[in-house]
Design a protein around this motif. Structure first.
Motif: not given
Length: 136
Positions: A62, A72, A75, A122-123, A126-127, A129-131, A133
């Motif tokens: 990303y 990130a 988080r 995985r989940k 995902d949280k 790196v949310d937002g 690209r």
């Protein structure tokens, strides 16, 4: 094949190409060192030439600016995920001990991050790196 875990590398967008590749390589090495179970079997071609093992699952890369990279990191830490980090100061060092000293000299809030890498469920990834690209 669906993996239970995900590996993500987040790299600051404004780096030179050689720096991005360098950071990605070091951070992937951090993941491999911390999670030896993610290493696949050695390779061999039809001529029976042997090759080294690789990380056996995809690594998603990303891009982020400085504030998104710090977000990130925060988080990840808030979810008890220990990241690999690379700071801008590490570009000026010449060995591993100096890299650790460069990070140790700065408080977390003041780290001049250029990249982080994480491996988690995985989940959770995902949280973290949310937002963001994928790097382009």
């Amino acid at each position: 094949m669906q993996f239970d875990t995900k590996i993500a590398v987040v790299i600051r967008n404004d780096l030179q190409t050689w720096q991005k590749l360098n950071v990605a390589s070091f951070l992937a090495g951090g993941i491999a060192a911390a999670f030896p179970e993610c290493i696949g079997e050695p390779y061999e071609d039809a001529s029976e030439t042997k090759y080294l093992s690789l990380i056996g699952q995809p690594i998603l890369i990303y891009g982020a600016d400085g504030p998104a990279l710090s977000r990130a990191l925060d988080r990840a830490l808030s979810r008890n995920v220990t990241p690999a980090v690379y700071t801008e100061e590490m570009f000026a060092t010449t060995h591993d001990a100096a890299n650790r000293q460069a990070v140790r000299a700065v408080s977390r809030a003041d780290l001049n991050l250029v990249g982080i890498a994480i491996r988690a469920e995985r989940k959770v990834v995902d949280k973290i790196v949310d937002g963001l690209r994928f790097h382009s």
